[in-house]
Structures are given as C-alpha cells and as structure tokens.
Enzyme design. Structure first.
Site, PDB file in Angstrom:
ATOM      1  N   SER A 125      81.089  60.161  45.947  1.00  0.00           N
ATOM      2  CA  SER A 125      81.341  61.604  46.034  1.00  0.00           C
ATOM      3  C   SER A 125      80.057  62.388  45.790  1.00  0.00           C
ATOM      4  O   SER A 125      79.177  61.961  45.023  1.00  0.00           O
ATOM      5  CB  SER A 125      82.366  61.971  44.953  1.00  0.00           C
ATOM      6  OG  SER A 125      82.438  63.369  44.803  1.00  0.00           O
ATOM      7  N   TYR A 150      86.011  61.177  35.742  1.00  0.00           N
ATOM      8  CA  TYR A 150      86.158  60.840  37.168  1.00  0.00           C
ATOM      9  C   TYR A 150      84.775  60.767  37.829  1.00  0.00           C
ATOM     10  O   TYR A 150      84.432  59.789  38.487  1.00  0.00           O
ATOM     11  CB  TYR A 150      87.035  61.871  37.903  1.00  0.00           C
ATOM     12  CG  TYR A 150      86.805  61.861  39.389  1.00  0.00           C
ATOM     13  CD1 TYR A 150      87.322  60.833  40.172  1.00  0.00           C
ATOM     14  CD2 TYR A 150      86.012  62.832  40.010  1.00  0.00           C
ATOM     15  CE1 TYR A 150      87.064  60.780  41.536  1.00  0.00           C
ATOM     16  CE2 TYR A 150      85.751  62.784  41.366  1.00  0.00           C
ATOM     17  CZ  TYR A 150      86.278  61.760  42.124  1.00  0.00           C
ATOM     18  OH  TYR A 150      86.000  61.705  43.472  1.00  0.00           O
ATOM     19  N   LYS A 154      82.272  57.428  39.562  1.00  0.00           N
ATOM     20  CA  LYS A 154      81.564  57.303  40.845  1.00  0.00           C
ATOM     21  C   LYS A 154      80.099  56.923  40.604  1.00  0.00           C
ATOM     22  O   LYS A 154      79.534  56.087  41.302  1.00  0.00           O
ATOM     23  CB  LYS A 154      81.675  58.601  41.655  1.00  0.00           C
ATOM     24  CG  LYS A 154      83.093  58.916  42.105  1.00  0.00           C
ATOM     25  CD  LYS A 154      83.655  57.811  43.003  1.00  0.00           C
ATOM     26  CE  LYS A 154      85.110  58.012  43.362  1.00  0.00           C
ATOM     27  NZ  LYS A 154      85.724  56.830  44.007  1.00  0.00           N
TER      28      LYS A 154
HETATM   29  C1  UD1 Z   1      87.010  68.579  43.427  1.00  0.00           C
HETATM   30  C2  UD1 Z   1      86.423  67.947  42.211  1.00  0.00           C
HETATM   31  C3  UD1 Z   1      85.466  66.873  42.649  1.00  0.00           C
HETATM   32  C4  UD1 Z   1      86.186  65.848  43.482  1.00  0.00           C
HETATM   33  C5  UD1 Z   1      86.918  66.505  44.630  1.00  0.00           C
HETATM   34  C6  UD1 Z   1      87.838  65.476  45.242  1.00  0.00           C
HETATM   35  C7  UD1 Z   1      86.437  69.662  40.443  1.00  0.00           C
HETATM   36  C8  UD1 Z   1      85.612  70.589  39.620  1.00  0.00           C
HETATM   37  N1  UD1 Z   1      85.773  68.946  41.377  1.00  0.00           N
HETATM   38  O1  UD1 Z   1      85.938  69.164  44.192  1.00  0.00           O
HETATM   39  O2  UD1 Z   1      84.870  66.247  41.541  1.00  0.00           O
HETATM   40  O3  UD1 Z   1      85.278  64.898  44.011  1.00  0.00           O
HETATM   41  O4  UD1 Z   1      87.701  67.604  44.186  1.00  0.00           O
HETATM   42  O5  UD1 Z   1      88.589  66.002  46.263  1.00  0.00           O
HETATM   43  O6  UD1 Z   1      87.639  69.563  40.286  1.00  0.00           O
HETATM   44  N2  UD1 Z   1      89.722  76.567  44.624  1.00  0.00           N
HETATM   45  C9  UD1 Z   1      90.371  77.770  44.427  1.00  0.00           C
HETATM   46  N3  UD1 Z   1      91.719  77.745  44.195  1.00  0.00           N
HETATM   47  C10 UD1 Z   1      92.440  76.587  44.138  1.00  0.00           C
HETATM   48  C11 UD1 Z   1      91.761  75.355  44.342  1.00  0.00           C
HETATM   49  C12 UD1 Z   1      90.396  75.393  44.561  1.00  0.00           C
HETATM   50  O7  UD1 Z   1      89.760  78.821  44.476  1.00  0.00           O
HETATM   51  O8  UD1 Z   1      93.651  76.637  43.903  1.00  0.00           O
HETATM   52  C13 UD1 Z   1      88.273  76.580  44.898  1.00  0.00           C
HETATM   53  C14 UD1 Z   1      87.446  75.841  43.851  1.00  0.00           C
HETATM   54  O9  UD1 Z   1      87.077  76.707  42.821  1.00  0.00           O
HETATM   55  C15 UD1 Z   1      86.265  75.381  44.707  1.00  0.00           C
HETATM   56  C16 UD1 Z   1      86.853  75.168  46.100  1.00  0.00           C
HETATM   57  O10 UD1 Z   1      88.068  75.903  46.123  1.00  0.00           O
HETATM   58  O11 UD1 Z   1      85.320  76.384  44.788  1.00  0.00           O
HETATM   59  C17 UD1 Z   1      87.139  73.734  46.418  1.00  0.00           C
HETATM   60  O12 UD1 Z   1      87.916  73.191  45.356  1.00  0.00           O
HETATM   61  P1  UD1 Z   1      88.500  71.707  45.412  1.00  0.00           P
HETATM   62  O13 UD1 Z   1      89.252  71.504  46.682  1.00  0.00           O
HETATM   63  O14 UD1 Z   1      89.225  71.464  44.141  1.00  0.00           O
HETATM   64  O15 UD1 Z   1      87.207  70.792  45.531  1.00  0.00           O
HETATM   65  P2  UD1 Z   1      85.935  70.679  44.552  1.00  0.00           P
HETATM   66  O16 UD1 Z   1      86.115  71.464  43.323  1.00  0.00           O
HETATM   67  O17 UD1 Z   1      84.733  70.956  45.363  1.00  0.00           O
END
Ligand code: UD1
Length: 339
Positions: A125, A150, A154
């Site tokens: 990742s 987690y 990795k």
């Molecule tokens: C997350 C994990 C990462 C993991 C990946 C696996 C965290 C901090 N990171 O990545 O370690 O490898 O998932 O799939 O959890 N967002 C919102 N509202 C929501 C959900 C997400 O605003 O309800 C935003 C988050 O703040 C982020 C973006 O959407 O900016 C993407 O979020 P997400 O899909 O959870 O991925 P990552 O955080 O990049």
C-alpha cells in the site's frame, strides 16, 4: 500454468482472478471467507465462463498451509491478497493484525521455498510512504514510520519478503503499492462488498446515493489543497487487477531486474474528496447529501503516484478514469441493493 491467489474472493483478489483467467492461467483460490462470500465465485464464473478451483483455508493454520502446498506442488506463482485491512480495527486489535497479516505471510513464504517456481506478488500500500514530502510519490520516497498497526504490517511484510529473497536467491517477488482502489467490474458480477458501515470513501458515497446512509461526512475542509479537502489517487480496480497479471508475467518470463522489486500502482492523478463527490453526481445524475465535518485522525493531506516506474518498467498503465470507476461502483451498488 497454475497460480495461487490468496484472498481471491476479496475485492481486488476477485478482479485479479478474472484477469488471470482471461489470460489463460489456471487459478486456485484460497480464502477464509472472513470478509468475502462464496457468491463471488459465481460472479467470477459468470464473467469468465470458468470456475476457479476454490479451497476454504485459513492461512493462520500452518499445517493446513503445508498440506495445501503438498497437494499443489505445481503452482508457478502466488499472488497474496489475504489480509485484514481496516485501519481503526488494527489500532484496537494489533496482535490480531500481526497474526493475520504477518504470520500468514511467513507460512506462505516457507512453503514457496519448496516449489520449483518461486514467484510471489505482494499486496502492499502507498500507506508505507505516510505523508510524503514530495508529490507525486516515486518509489524512491522514504518509507515513513507507520501510523497504524495495519500500515506497519505492510512495511514489515515488505521487509520480510526482501529478506527472504536475499537468502533464498531463487525466490522472486514484486510488492505492489496500491493507491486508492475503487470501482467494480463492468459486468456488475463482482465489486466491493464492505461489511457494516464503510470506512472508505467510495462505498460510503454509493451507499449514501442509494439511500442506505443519510449523509456523507467529508472529513476536513481546511486542508492545504485547492478546495480544502484531501487529495487521493483513485485507481479503477480493473486497471489494478491487470497490473498483477503483468507483474506476474514479468517474473515468469525472468524479466525482473532483481529478485525483489516494488512498484507504485496509481493513475498519477490526484482528486479531492469533493471531486470524487462531483464525479458521483455526474455519472449517477443524483445530487449527493454531504457535509464537511472535522478532520479524521490519521488522514494525510495528499497522496498520488508517480507512475513512471510502473509505466516504463512494467509496461503497464491505467486506461480507466475516475468517472469510469465511479460509474461502475454506482452500477454495482444498484445491482446489489435490488437483488
Ligand atoms: C485508507 C487507509 C489506508 C488504507 C486504505 C485501504 C486511513 C487513514 N487510511 O486510505 O491506510 O491503505 O484505506 O483502502 O484510514 N473520506 C471522507 N468521508 C468518508 C470516508 C473517507 O471524507 O466517509 C475521505 C478521507 O478523509 C480521505 C478520502 O476520503 O481523504 C479517502 O479515504 P479512504 O477511502 O478511507 O482512503 P484512505 O484514507 O486514503
């Protein structure tokens, strides 16, 4: 050529099995069904007209793993997806994460040593980079201390593989560092199946779009980005799946430059959370109920891939857009909710 896919009924695993079968590989799936279901096997079969061999197996059971490899000593490559991946859960249950993601990796590599062909592809990742100092993120960016157990699995996983390759010169491995995989197969036979409330953005968007959730919380609107929301590199899961086949073929053809390599897999383009929302609105024709709320702890501001190494060395590139991915995710959501 027989390929083992661990976690082959999961989100990325199932899409990779489809691409492997499309390329003529014989696939054996092992999965413990902890975060997947047997229906995925039917979806893969419907797309490819070929049912992969499946065994329900928990990789933590070392003797079962040994027995499996005795029965399948003609495997020429292993693609290892099976792992736990929820960041928050890993903070609450670190030892479970180390057992699920690390012990199992060791058992697999131990058995790999007994095969004639020792080719290994690892699901890693971009989380290994943390908040990189420079964007886009190249493979030369330093690995930062992990923010969660987690993420640590990795990093440690990559180190274990690198060390194993060093002493067992005939093990060849490639770690693939994924950015943000989203979307579903265009057939709508397979896609992402989050259990409970989705933690990841896109399933939360599509569930809100279909009415299962009232509102999307956008985590943070005051980041140093053009619209204040976080930037990520959303890659279509089918493009990602194809990269696994290309990486495996590189090892099978002996084209690898060293016996341990790693590549970033993303599109090279960053999108903000609000751009992801707009993409959903474009492809669905719906307006999404969302609200900007506080930042989520542990989130980084921005991450997107420099894809030059994957493009030039692997000879792979993405072909699908954020809208393509969102469209497929939306069609998939509609299909699973009307079943
Ligand atoms: C997350 C994990 C990462 C993991 C990946 C696996 C965290 C901090 N990171 O990545 O370690 O490898 O998932 O799939 O959890 N967002 C919102 N509202 C929501 C959900 C997400 O605003 O309800 C935003 C988050 O703040 C982020 C973006 O959407 O900016 C993407 O979020 P997400 O899909 O959870 O991925 P990552 O955080 O990049």
């Amino acid at each position: 050529m027989k390929i083992l896919v661990t976690g082959g009924l999961g989100f990325i695993g199932s899409h990779t099995v489809v691409e492997l079968q499309n390329e003529g590989f014989e696939v054996v799936i092992i999965d413990n069904l902890s975060n997947s279901s047997m229906e995925v096997l039917d979806g893969i079969t419907a797309i490819t007209n070929k049912k992969p061999h499946f065994e329900k197996l928990d990789l933590r059971m070392k003797s079962d793993v040994q027995d499996f490899f005795k029965r399948h000593d003609d495997i020429v490559g292993v693609i290892h997806f099976a792992a736990s991946k929820a960041v928050g859960e890993s903070v609450a249950e670190p030892l479970m994460y180390y057992e699920n993601n690390i012990s199992t990796l060791v058992y697999l590599l131990q058995e790999l040593r007994g095969l004639n062909k020792k080719n290994f592809i690892f699901s890693s990742s971009c989380t290994v980079y943390g908040q990189a100092d420079e964007l886009p993120i190249t493979e030369n960016a330093p690995v930062k201390p992990a923010e969660s157990p987690y993420g640590n699995t990795k990093q440690i996983g990559e180190e274990i593989i690198r060390d194993a390759c060093r002493v067992n010169g005939d093990i060849k491995a490639i770690a693939l560092r994924y950015f943000n995989p989203i979307g579903a197969h265009s057939s709508t036979e397979i896609g992402e199946l989050p259990i409970g409330v989705p933690q990841n953005l896109v399933p939360f968007i599509t569930q809100t779009g279909i009415g299962m959730r009232e509102q999307l919380s956008v985590f943070g609107g005051d980041y140093q980005t053009f619209d204040g929301t976080c930037v990520r590199d959303y890659i279509h899961v089918v493009d990602l799946a194809k990269a696994h086949v290309v990486a495996l073929q590189r090892l099978l053809d002996g084209k690898n430059d060293s016996n341990y390599e790693f590549f970033n897999l993303g599109t090279g383009t960053g999108s903000t959370v609000l751009e992801a929302v707009q993409s959903f609105e474009r492809v669905s024709g719906k307006s999404l109920n969302y609200k900007i709320v506080d930042r989520r702890e542990g989130d980084i501001t921005a991450a997107y891939a420099d894809t030059s190494k994957a493009n030039s060395v692997l000879g792979w590139q993405t072909t699908l857009t954020l809208d393509d991915a969102m469209d497929s995710a939306w069609k998939w959501e509609q299909k699973i909710r009307t079943k």
